[in-house]
Design a protein around this motif. Structure first.
Motif, PDB file in Angstrom:
ATOM      1  N   VAL A   1      -3.197  -0.170  11.861  1.00  0.00           N
ATOM      2  CA  VAL A   1      -3.584  -0.044  13.271  1.00  0.00           C
ATOM      3  C   VAL A   1      -4.621  -1.095  13.627  1.00  0.00           C
ATOM      4  O   VAL A   1      -4.551  -1.740  14.686  1.00  0.00           O
ATOM      5  CB  VAL A   1      -4.115   1.377  13.550  1.00  0.00           C
ATOM      6  CG1 VAL A   1      -4.721   1.460  14.952  1.00  0.00           C
ATOM      7  CG2 VAL A   1      -2.999   2.404  13.388  1.00  0.00           C
ATOM      8  N   TRP A   2      -5.594  -1.298  12.749  1.00  0.00           N
ATOM      9  CA  TRP A   2      -6.655  -2.268  13.007  1.00  0.00           C
ATOM     10  C   TRP A   2      -6.091  -3.687  13.108  1.00  0.00           C
ATOM     11  O   TRP A   2      -6.433  -4.446  14.019  1.00  0.00           O
ATOM     12  CB  TRP A   2      -7.689  -2.193  11.888  1.00  0.00           C
ATOM     13  CG  TRP A   2      -8.834  -3.151  12.037  1.00  0.00           C
ATOM     14  CD1 TRP A   2      -9.869  -3.084  12.923  1.00  0.00           C
ATOM     15  CD2 TRP A   2      -9.040  -4.349  11.264  1.00  0.00           C
ATOM     16  NE1 TRP A   2     -10.720  -4.150  12.759  1.00  0.00           N
ATOM     17  CE2 TRP A   2     -10.241  -4.950  11.750  1.00  0.00           C
ATOM     18  CE3 TRP A   2      -8.357  -4.956  10.214  1.00  0.00           C
ATOM     19  CZ2 TRP A   2     -10.743  -6.129  11.205  1.00  0.00           C
ATOM     20  CZ3 TRP A   2      -8.872  -6.122   9.680  1.00  0.00           C
ATOM     21  CH2 TRP A   2     -10.034  -6.705  10.176  1.00  0.00           C
ATOM     22  N   LEU A   3      -5.185  -4.034  12.171  1.00  0.00           N
ATOM     23  CA  LEU A   3      -4.587  -5.372  12.209  1.00  0.00           C
ATOM     24  C   LEU A   3      -3.728  -5.574  13.453  1.00  0.00           C
ATOM     25  O   LEU A   3      -3.713  -6.653  14.043  1.00  0.00           O
ATOM     26  CB  LEU A   3      -3.749  -5.606  10.947  1.00  0.00           C
ATOM     27  CG  LEU A   3      -4.509  -5.847   9.651  1.00  0.00           C
ATOM     28  CD1 LEU A   3      -3.559  -5.895   8.473  1.00  0.00           C
ATOM     29  CD2 LEU A   3      -5.312  -7.147   9.731  1.00  0.00           C
ATOM     30  N   LEU A   4      -2.995  -4.525  13.839  1.00  0.00           N
ATOM     31  CA  LEU A   4      -2.133  -4.648  15.004  1.00  0.00           C
ATOM     32  C   LEU A   4      -2.950  -4.862  16.268  1.00  0.00           C
ATOM     33  O   LEU A   4      -2.561  -5.619  17.154  1.00  0.00           O
ATOM     34  CB  LEU A   4      -1.257  -3.402  15.125  1.00  0.00           C
ATOM     35  CG  LEU A   4      -0.007  -3.524  16.010  1.00  0.00           C
ATOM     36  CD1 LEU A   4       0.915  -4.612  15.475  1.00  0.00           C
ATOM     37  CD2 LEU A   4       0.719  -2.194  16.081  1.00  0.00           C
TER      38      LEU A   4
ATOM     39  N   PRO B   1       0.812  -1.230   0.000  1.00  0.00           N
ATOM     40  CA  PRO B   1       0.000   0.000   0.000  1.00  0.00           C
ATOM     41  C   PRO B   1       0.837   1.268   0.000  1.00  0.00           C
ATOM     42  O   PRO B   1       0.601   2.174  -0.806  1.00  0.00           O
ATOM     43  CB  PRO B   1      -0.847  -0.139   1.273  1.00  0.00           C
ATOM     44  CG  PRO B   1      -0.903  -1.605   1.541  1.00  0.00           C
ATOM     45  CD  PRO B   1       0.427  -2.131   1.107  1.00  0.00           C
ATOM     46  N   GLN B   2       1.804   1.365   0.896  1.00  0.00           N
ATOM     47  CA  GLN B   2       2.598   2.589   0.947  1.00  0.00           C
ATOM     48  C   GLN B   2       3.501   2.732  -0.274  1.00  0.00           C
ATOM     49  O   GLN B   2       3.782   3.850  -0.718  1.00  0.00           O
ATOM     50  CB  GLN B   2       3.429   2.621   2.223  1.00  0.00           C
ATOM     51  CG  GLN B   2       2.598   2.881   3.471  1.00  0.00           C
ATOM     52  CD  GLN B   2       3.455   3.065   4.709  1.00  0.00           C
ATOM     53  OE1 GLN B   2       4.477   3.742   4.672  1.00  0.00           O
ATOM     54  NE2 GLN B   2       3.053   2.446   5.800  1.00  0.00           N
ATOM     55  N   THR B   3       3.953   1.607  -0.823  1.00  0.00           N
ATOM     56  CA  THR B   3       4.746   1.683  -2.050  1.00  0.00           C
ATOM     57  C   THR B   3       3.917   2.257  -3.182  1.00  0.00           C
ATOM     58  O   THR B   3       4.373   3.138  -3.932  1.00  0.00           O
ATOM     59  CB  THR B   3       5.268   0.282  -2.431  1.00  0.00           C
ATOM     60  OG1 THR B   3       6.058  -0.234  -1.359  1.00  0.00           O
ATOM     61  CG2 THR B   3       6.121   0.347  -3.690  1.00  0.00           C
ATOM     62  N   LEU B   4       2.676   1.797  -3.314  1.00  0.00           N
ATOM     63  CA  LEU B   4       1.777   2.344  -4.334  1.00  0.00           C
ATOM     64  C   LEU B   4       1.507   3.818  -4.077  1.00  0.00           C
ATOM     65  O   LEU B   4       1.520   4.636  -5.009  1.00  0.00           O
ATOM     66  CB  LEU B   4       0.473   1.551  -4.337  1.00  0.00           C
ATOM     67  CG  LEU B   4      -0.642   2.074  -5.252  1.00  0.00           C
ATOM     68  CD1 LEU B   4      -0.176   2.112  -6.702  1.00  0.00           C
ATOM     69  CD2 LEU B   4      -1.901   1.218  -5.102  1.00  0.00           C
ATOM     70  N   VAL B   5       1.267   4.164  -2.802  1.00  0.00           N
ATOM     71  CA  VAL B   5       0.972   5.557  -2.457  1.00  0.00           C
ATOM     72  C   VAL B   5       2.121   6.470  -2.868  1.00  0.00           C
ATOM     73  O   VAL B   5       1.921   7.492  -3.546  1.00  0.00           O
ATOM     74  CB  VAL B   5       0.701   5.682  -0.942  1.00  0.00           C
ATOM     75  CG1 VAL B   5       0.773   7.130  -0.489  1.00  0.00           C
ATOM     76  CG2 VAL B   5      -0.650   5.086  -0.594  1.00  0.00           C
TER      77      VAL B   5
ATOM     78  N   ILE C   1      -5.630   5.428   4.490  1.00  0.00           N
ATOM     79  CA  ILE C   1      -6.331   4.145   4.571  1.00  0.00           C
ATOM     80  C   ILE C   1      -5.368   3.037   4.996  1.00  0.00           C
ATOM     81  O   ILE C   1      -5.702   2.182   5.827  1.00  0.00           O
ATOM     82  CB  ILE C   1      -6.981   3.809   3.209  1.00  0.00           C
ATOM     83  CG1 ILE C   1      -8.121   4.800   2.921  1.00  0.00           C
ATOM     84  CG2 ILE C   1      -7.499   2.380   3.192  1.00  0.00           C
ATOM     85  CD1 ILE C   1      -8.678   4.686   1.518  1.00  0.00           C
ATOM     86  N   SER C   2      -4.163   3.041   4.441  1.00  0.00           N
ATOM     87  CA  SER C   2      -3.191   1.986   4.792  1.00  0.00           C
ATOM     88  C   SER C   2      -2.783   2.084   6.263  1.00  0.00           C
ATOM     89  O   SER C   2      -2.603   1.070   6.933  1.00  0.00           O
ATOM     90  CB  SER C   2      -1.955   2.074   3.890  1.00  0.00           C
ATOM     91  OG  SER C   2      -1.157   3.197   4.200  1.00  0.00           O
TER      92      SER C   2
END
Length: 234
Positions: free
Chosen positions: A224-227, A189-193, A218-219
């Protein structure tokens, strides 16, 4: 009483191992210095974008190979992976830049992981039992308990140290394949961003810059949600 530890052959073997490790360390430091100079981070050096304009953009396959080598080395020595993605988007466009930057990041991740495992496994085992290890132990235990899930959650977050996570994983008993799989998916995600942002700068697309910023938020929220859902290590 056995005298094997003190035999000449044993001492010679240990000396050779120590010399080999020092050679690897010296080589790594040399590569780190080269990366810092060539990416323009040393005083008086070119900026990253100027370096890309000179060596990579419009150079075809050669430019892609140079980008992969420089991006992997930069990531391996701790330079921001987001900068690699930004420059990938700037040099090649969002689509190709994302793919090349992600590959470079994974190569750098594997390099620092392997370096730590080759050179510091015994040292880490001792330190994780001492005062220094109390700060790293929660991260170490989380990675060992769930290498893929914990790595994925941590990679999605913009905070933290990418190199530190690579080294802790390499110094632990975490298997390389799930660690790289979680890293690759978490990097995406951050690579795409940042590739979108780099491409937007290159072609002056305001809408693309806004899209990149929205995807970044969003990423972060997903990380945070997954963690929070990740169970604590036993």
């Amino acid at each position: 009483m056995s005298t094997t530890r003190g035999t000449p052959a044993t001492r010679t073997r240990r000396a050779l191992v120590a010399a080999g490790r020092m050679a690897v360390l010296a080589t790594g430091l040399g590569i780190a210095g080269w990366v810092i100079r060539t990416l323009g981070l040393a005083p008086g050096g070119e900026t990253g974008m100027a370096w890309v304009d000179h060596w990579i953009r419009g150079q075809g396959l050669w430019g892609e190979l140079v980008f992969l080598a420089a991006g992997a080395a930069a990531t391996a020595v701790g330079l921001p992976r987001q900068a690699v993605a930004f420059l990938g988007g700037y040099a090649f466009g969002a689509a190709i830049g994302t793919g090349l930057a992600l590959l470079a990041q994974l190569l750098g991740c594997a390099a620092s992981f392997g370096w730590a495992r080759l050179l510091g496994r015994e040292w880490a085992a001792r330190r994780l039992e001492g005062r220094f290890g109390r700060r790293l132990r929660p991260l170490h235990d989380r990675l060992v308990a769930n290498p893929f899930g914990a790595t994925l959650a941590l990679r999605l977050l913009p905070v933290g140290n990418n190199l530190a996570l690579n080294l802790v994983a390499g110094l632990s008993s975490v298997a390389l394949v799930p660690f790289l799989a979680g890293s690759g998916l978490g990097y995406l995600p951050q690579t795409l961003v940042f590739a979108l942002l780099g491409d937007g700068v290159a072609v002056d697309r305001t809408a693309q810059l806004i899209l990149g910023a929205a995807l970044f938020l969003i990423s972060v929220a997903l990380g945070v949600w997954l963690l929070k859902r990740e169970p604590p290590a036993a």
